[in-house]
Design a protein around this motif. Structure first.
Motif, PDB file in Angstrom:
ATOM      1  N   ALA A 669     -14.180  21.807 -17.248  1.00 13.03           N
ATOM      2  CA  ALA A 669     -14.899  22.695 -18.168  1.00 13.03           C
ATOM      3  C   ALA A 669     -14.540  22.384 -19.616  1.00 13.03           C
ATOM      4  O   ALA A 669     -15.405  22.364 -20.503  1.00 13.03           O
ATOM      5  N   GLU A 670     -13.263  22.117 -19.871  1.00 16.75           N
ATOM      6  CA  GLU A 670     -12.828  21.793 -21.229  1.00 16.75           C
ATOM      7  C   GLU A 670     -13.444  20.477 -21.703  1.00 16.75           C
ATOM      8  O   GLU A 670     -13.896  20.355 -22.850  1.00 16.75           O
ATOM      9  N   HIS A 671     -13.481  19.497 -20.811  1.00 18.05           N
ATOM     10  CA  HIS A 671     -14.067  18.197 -21.151  1.00 18.05           C
ATOM     11  C   HIS A 671     -15.554  18.366 -21.488  1.00 18.05           C
ATOM     12  O   HIS A 671     -16.039  17.802 -22.475  1.00 18.05           O
ATOM     13  N   HIS A 672     -16.264  19.141 -20.712  1.00 15.02           N
ATOM     14  CA  HIS A 672     -17.697  19.346 -20.951  1.00 15.02           C
ATOM     15  C   HIS A 672     -17.937  20.098 -22.258  1.00 15.02           C
ATOM     16  O   HIS A 672     -18.903  19.800 -22.977  1.00 15.02           O
ATOM     17  N   GLU A 673     -17.066  21.056 -22.582  1.00 12.54           N
ATOM     18  CA  GLU A 673     -17.243  21.777 -23.840  1.00 12.54           C
ATOM     19  C   GLU A 673     -17.073  20.836 -25.030  1.00 12.54           C
ATOM     20  O   GLU A 673     -17.840  20.887 -26.004  1.00 12.54           O
ATOM     21  N   ALA A 674     -16.074  19.958 -24.955  1.00 16.84           N
ATOM     22  CA  ALA A 674     -15.864  18.998 -26.046  1.00 16.84           C
ATOM     23  C   ALA A 674     -17.060  18.064 -26.187  1.00 16.84           C
ATOM     24  O   ALA A 674     -17.495  17.744 -27.305  1.00 16.84           O
ATOM     25  N   GLN A 675     -17.622  17.641 -25.064  1.00 13.55           N
ATOM     26  CA  GLN A 675     -18.772  16.743 -25.105  1.00 13.55           C
ATOM     27  C   GLN A 675     -20.027  17.461 -25.617  1.00 13.55           C
ATOM     28  O   GLN A 675     -20.851  16.875 -26.311  1.00 13.55           O
ATOM     29  N   ARG A 676     -20.161  18.735 -25.269  1.00 14.49           N
ATOM     30  CA  ARG A 676     -21.294  19.508 -25.767  1.00 14.49           C
ATOM     31  C   ARG A 676     -21.208  19.656 -27.282  1.00 14.49           C
ATOM     32  O   ARG A 676     -22.199  19.539 -28.001  1.00 14.49           O
ATOM     33  N   ARG A 677     -20.016  19.902 -27.792  1.00 11.39           N
ATOM     34  CA  ARG A 677     -19.833  19.988 -29.237  1.00 11.39           C
ATOM     35  C   ARG A 677     -20.135  18.653 -29.905  1.00 11.39           C
ATOM     36  O   ARG A 677     -20.649  18.609 -31.016  1.00 11.39           O
ATOM     37  N   LEU A 678     -19.802  17.577 -29.223  1.00 10.30           N
ATOM     38  CA  LEU A 678     -20.095  16.254 -29.765  1.00 10.30           C
ATOM     39  C   LEU A 678     -21.600  16.062 -29.912  1.00 10.30           C
ATOM     40  O   LEU A 678     -22.078  15.540 -30.927  1.00 10.30           O
ATOM     41  N   MET A 679     -22.375  16.499 -28.935  1.00 12.83           N
ATOM     42  CA  MET A 679     -23.829  16.405 -29.032  1.00 12.83           C
ATOM     43  C   MET A 679     -24.341  17.306 -30.149  1.00 12.83           C
ATOM     44  O   MET A 679     -25.261  16.932 -30.895  1.00 12.83           O
ATOM     45  N   TYR A 680     -23.748  18.483 -30.301  1.00 13.47           N
ATOM     46  CA  TYR A 680     -24.127  19.388 -31.386  1.00 13.47           C
ATOM     47  C   TYR A 680     -23.904  18.735 -32.751  1.00 13.47           C
ATOM     48  O   TYR A 680     -24.763  18.789 -33.632  1.00 13.47           O
ATOM     49  N   VAL A 681     -22.756  18.100 -32.916  1.00 10.95           N
ATOM     50  CA  VAL A 681     -22.466  17.410 -34.176  1.00 10.95           C
ATOM     51  C   VAL A 681     -23.507  16.320 -34.429  1.00 10.95           C
ATOM     52  O   VAL A 681     -24.002  16.158 -35.546  1.00 10.95           O
ATOM     53  N   GLY A 682     -23.857  15.557 -33.382  1.00  6.99           N
ATOM     54  CA  GLY A 682     -24.864  14.513 -33.540  1.00  6.99           C
ATOM     55  C   GLY A 682     -26.207  15.080 -33.979  1.00  6.99           C
ATOM     56  O   GLY A 682     -26.848  14.549 -34.900  1.00  6.99           O
ATOM     57  N   CYS A 683     -26.645  16.159 -33.349  1.00  4.78           N
ATOM     58  CA  CYS A 683     -27.942  16.761 -33.702  1.00  4.78           C
ATOM     59  C   CYS A 683     -27.950  17.274 -35.137  1.00  4.78           C
ATOM     60  O   CYS A 683     -28.958  17.161 -35.849  1.00  4.78           O
ATOM     61  N   THR A 684     -26.831  17.819 -35.590  1.00 10.28           N
ATOM     62  CA  THR A 684     -26.796  18.403 -36.932  1.00 10.28           C
ATOM     63  C   THR A 684     -26.577  17.367 -38.026  1.00 10.28           C
ATOM     64  O   THR A 684     -26.444  17.730 -39.205  1.00 10.28           O
ATOM     65  N   ARG A 685     -26.558  16.083 -37.672  1.00 12.98           N
ATOM     66  CA  ARG A 685     -26.591  15.033 -38.704  1.00 12.98           C
ATOM     67  C   ARG A 685     -28.011  14.877 -39.243  1.00 12.98           C
ATOM     68  O   ARG A 685     -28.219  14.259 -40.287  1.00 12.98           O
ATOM     69  N   ALA A 686     -29.005  15.401 -38.508  1.00  8.54           N
ATOM     70  CA  ALA A 686     -30.415  15.215 -38.866  1.00  8.54           C
ATOM     71  C   ALA A 686     -30.831  16.195 -39.956  1.00  8.54           C
ATOM     72  O   ALA A 686     -30.502  17.384 -39.898  1.00  8.54           O
ATOM     73  N   MET A 687     -31.605  15.693 -40.916  1.00 10.08           N
ATOM     74  CA  MET A 687     -32.090  16.518 -42.013  1.00 10.08           C
ATOM     75  C   MET A 687     -33.545  16.948 -41.805  1.00 10.08           C
ATOM     76  O   MET A 687     -33.895  18.101 -42.025  1.00 10.08           O
ATOM     77  N   ARG A 688     -34.437  16.008 -41.413  1.00 12.87           N
ATOM     78  CA  ARG A 688     -35.869  16.321 -41.324  1.00 12.87           C
ATOM     79  C   ARG A 688     -36.471  16.027 -39.951  1.00 12.87           C
ATOM     80  O   ARG A 688     -37.359  16.717 -39.509  1.00 12.87           O
ATOM     81  N   TYR A 689     -36.030  14.954 -39.296  1.00 12.88           N
ATOM     82  CA  TYR A 689     -36.564  14.599 -37.978  1.00 12.88           C
ATOM     83  C   TYR A 689     -35.406  14.374 -37.013  1.00 12.88           C
ATOM     84  O   TYR A 689     -34.402  13.744 -37.369  1.00 12.88           O
ATOM     85  N   LEU A 690     -35.565  14.888 -35.796  1.00 11.00           N
ATOM     86  CA  LEU A 690     -34.568  14.693 -34.740  1.00 11.00           C
ATOM     87  C   LEU A 690     -35.282  14.317 -33.452  1.00 11.00           C
ATOM     88  O   LEU A 690     -36.211  15.008 -33.026  1.00 11.00           O
ATOM     89  N   PHE A 691     -34.862  13.210 -32.861  1.00  8.80           N
ATOM     90  CA  PHE A 691     -35.415  12.740 -31.584  1.00  8.80           C
ATOM     91  C   PHE A 691     -34.270  12.570 -30.580  1.00  8.80           C
ATOM     92  O   PHE A 691     -33.173  12.144 -30.951  1.00  8.80           O
ATOM     93  N   VAL A 692     -34.546  12.894 -29.328  1.00  9.80           N
ATOM     94  CA  VAL A 692     -33.577  12.716 -28.240  1.00  9.80           C
ATOM     95  C   VAL A 692     -34.278  11.978 -27.115  1.00  9.80           C
ATOM     96  O   VAL A 692     -35.404  12.333 -26.735  1.00  9.80           O
ATOM     97  N   THR A 693     -33.635  10.927 -26.591  1.00  4.01           N
ATOM     98  CA  THR A 693     -34.225  10.179 -25.476  1.00  4.01           C
ATOM     99  C   THR A 693     -33.224  10.073 -24.327  1.00  4.01           C
ATOM    100  O   THR A 693     -32.004  10.116 -24.542  1.00  4.01           O
TER     101      THR A 693
END
Length: 714
Positions: A669-693
């Motif tokens: 559970a701890e590992h997954h929470e850290a990885q989820r936060r990592l994805m959150y950080v990646g998404c919030t690097r976007a200013m105008r357009y965000l794509f996920v594949t």
């Protein structure tokens, strides 16, 4: 009191296109507007018809268009150019029937184009994104790029040969020219309309002639202007320690720079020289940018020219660079231990604790206790608990805070882990290696012992949430008095530092009652930030104060594409990045593709190139923001950066979250929470357009918690 002048990036593009004599006239107008922008003056200063806060300044046949914010005494320079074309951008028609005047504001785009809040037309047509037999040829340029045109736009002659053959937008965006040259050509070809200008950030103009310096190539860029909410924190509680928290894009890093200026101005008012100030940034890539912006910010209080160096009393660096400097000052020889060195040391340490003889009960018990702890988990324990909290003896480790580590350690297990760490440390020392955690510990020891005597009157720490307690303690020790300490932080972006408490860092770091919250998001659109916040919900540990934000930008919802394999992901993203860059009128170096690992990044960059999108994989230490290509990097490397266009590729099971050896439920559970936060950080690097594949056969479980209300599924 003079009015403060700000300017939009669109105005910068217009300004560099002006002849030099007009640039000088515009500079004089800037100085005049700073004194009084709202009193009509003959045929020179008039309000623009159809607007209640937009004015024009006449310079012959040229018109300087600006808006005013009376309550803040701010002038916003919006556009400048020939009266006919510049008026068209502001929907100005003197013969039109009278209508209620519009107000120029951040919400203007939504007011003029109500459908924009639902996203552009392409968001309503998922079928447009299915594979096609042939790529589109591309829209033709609105005018041919001739030597005369390029010369008029102040494009250096050495770039004409690369630009003149370009007949389409795609060809132009691939031209082998520097990013600033390409941006100037695109802005000249497609001057943005008023709704696009309204969505642009406000930049501070500290000297009327700074735009001339920019046009001449002596300034790299401009610093964002603080709004009323941010400004009050720049010089708030200059005697700290103080902490400013905020969500992604709330302007924490910009505020840190203004904080430095407030400190310098305070010294100037007291007729004192600039105090010693240490400003720490998160990444090496931001150091040169921060130094350039500081030269501009300090031009008035320190009488600096654009090319002058900062005073020696002001040091801009990373905490780890400072720790390395101090550690080398100790005279002890060492090399930085890489991941392979750490694993080799750990495997050696495990072997030393294996029982060699029958009846070796002590080693048997220790080995049994450590058997179920995987290598990754132990190295994190060493880094963030033992070294991160500067544990130098077994008693320190027994007292260390392990909140958030998932697996509870009783006294016997901590004793076994310390034995393992001791053997691990000995092997590294014998090979003359030190981990970054040990380098920080050495630096902290040198400072506390008095062997390193350099101190700063003020220490400003940006992105403090990602520093271990030992690194933060080093910052406190380097400050002559904790009252000179200023920190910015966002608990929701912390990738590793779980269970953190400020009072555990240093007995003098007391920020209770000296903490403030920034609540406005200046980076991302409302749609991107709201969608990204869904990733924090399951964790249940979000800093709700920092995540509750207001927004000044709107845009299309983030899109998730289920691909038929890796090549299809690259093909689709190549199309979307081209289209997004064209929509924003930005060169392709405005885009970044973030991936879970280095190996995926190298392969994906090659595939993007195969699909016609110039891309390059860049590791954390080799990121070149100015390089004219799409940056492909890991999610970790993107921390602290921002891009108008961001894509997350390979968001797939066993990649995000990455595969783990953990078996304990709490550890998983701890590992997954850290990885989820990592994805959150990646998404919030976007200013105008965000794509996920992702590969449609192995979607990441994180995608299951994203809703149709916030994400466009393709």
């Amino acid at each position: 009191m003079p009015w403060f002048i700000t300017h939009k990036p669109a105005y910068d593009a217009d300004f560099v296109d002006l002849p030099k004599d007009l640039q000088k006239q515009a500079t004089q107008a800037h100085a005049e507007l700073a004194q009084d922008p709202v009193t009509p003056r003959g045929n020179t200063i008039k309000k623009l018809k159809g607007w209640d806060n937009v004015w024009r300044y006449r310079l012959g046949d040229t018109r300087l268009i600006y808006s005013v914010v009376p309550e803040s005494k701010v002038v916003q320079l919006l556009a400048i150019g020939p009266r006919g074309s510049v008026y068209q951008r502001f929907n100005y028609n003197p013969a039109a029937a009278d209508q209620p005047p519009l107000t120029f504001s951040p919400e203007l785009a939504a007011g003029l184009e109500p459908s924009q809040s639902a996203g552009p037309e392409w968001t309503q047509h998922p079928e447009w994104f299915q594979p096609k037999d042939a790529e589109p040829v591309g829209a033709p340029l609105p005018r041919k790029l001739t030597p005369a045109v390029l010369t008029q736009w102040r494009i250096p002659a050495e770039h004409h040969a690369a630009l003149m053959p370009c007949l389409t937008e795609e060809a132009l965006m691939q031209a082998e020219v520097p990013p600033d040259v390409l941006g100037r050509v695109m802005d000249a070809l497609w001057p943005p309309p008023v709704e696009k200008i309204a969505a642009q950030p406000d930049q501070a103009l500290f000297k009327p002639e700074d735009l001339e310096q920019y046009a001449a190539g002596n300034l790299r860029g401009f610093l964002l202007h603080l709004d009323d909410d941010q400004r009050k924190f720049a010089d708030w509680a200059l005697k700290g320690p103080t902490l400013v928290k905020g969500g992604p894009g709330s302007g924490k890093s910009t505020l840190a720079l203004y904080r430095l200026r407030a400190i310098v101005e305070q010294a100037r008012q007291a007729a004192a020289p600039p105090p010693d100030i240490l400003l720490t940034t998160y990444t090496n890539a931001l150091i040169s940018v921060s130094e350039s912006l500081l030269r501009q910010l300090l031009a008035d209080p320190l009488n600096l020219n654009p090319r002058d160096n900062l005073p020696e009393s002001i040091r801009v660096t990373t905490v780890d660079s400072t720790a390395m400097w101090i550690a080398k000052h100790s005279g002890q020889p060492f090399k930085v231990a890489g991941r392979d060195n750490q694993l080799e040391a750990l495997h050696y340490a495990r072997s030393t604790l294996q029982p060699k003889e029958i009846g070796d009960l002590d080693k048997l018990l220790v080995a049994a206790a450590l058997h179920n702890l995987r290598d990754d988990y132990l190295l994190e324990e060493f880094d963030w608990v033992i070294e991160g909290q500067n544990c130098t003896a077994p008693a320190d480790y027994l007292a260390a805070n392990r909140a958030g580590r998932g697996i509870p350690f009783d006294e016997k297990l901590r004793a076994a882990v310390w034995q393992l760490y001791d053997a691990y440390r000995v092997w590294l020392q014998q090979q003359e290696y030190r981990t970054w955690g040990q380098i920080r510990q050495l630096a902290l020891t040198e400072v506390r012992s008095g062997n390193f005597e350099r101190r700063w009157e003020y220490v400003i720490v940006d992105e403090a949430q990602d520093l271990p307690p030992a690194a933060l303690a080093l910052c406190v020790e380097l400050c002559r008095d904790p009252a000179g300490l200023f920190l910015t932080a966002d608990a929701n972006q912390s990738l590793y530092n779980r269970g953190f408490r400020w009072h555990n860092v240093h007995h003098q770091l007391k920020v209770a009652g000296r903490t403030r919250i920034l609540k406005r998001n200046y980076r991302s659109t409302r749609e991107i930030a709201t969608a990204a916040a869904e990733l924090l919900a399951p964790a249940g540990s979000a800093d709700t104060e920092a995540v509750q934000q207001s927004f000044i930008h709107i845009g299309p919802p983030p899109a998730v594409y289920a691909a038929a394999g890796t090549s299809d992901q690259a093909r689709w993203l190549a199309q979307q990045i081209w289209q997004a860059a064209q929509d924003l009128r930005l060169p392709i170096n405005a885009a970044a593709v973030l991936v879970p690992s280095n190996s995926l990044g190298k392969t994906f960059a090659d595939l993007l190139n195969d699909h016609g999108l110039p891309a390059k994989f860049m590791s954390g230490k080799s990121i070149k923001l100015e390089e004219r290509c799409v940056k492909v990097m890991t999610l970790h490397s993107a921390k602290g950066l921002e891009f108008p266009i961001v894509a997350l590729a390979h968001v797939e099971a066993d990649r995000l979250p990455r595969e783990s050896e953990a078996t304990d439920a709490q550890d998983v559970a701890e590992h997954h929470e850290a990885q989820r936060r990592l994805m959150y950080v990646g998404c919030t690097r976007a200013m105008r357009y965000l794509f996920v594949t992702h590969d449609k056969s192995i979607p990441s479980p994180f995608l299951q918690q994203l809703t149709d209300n916030c994400w466009l599924w393709l």
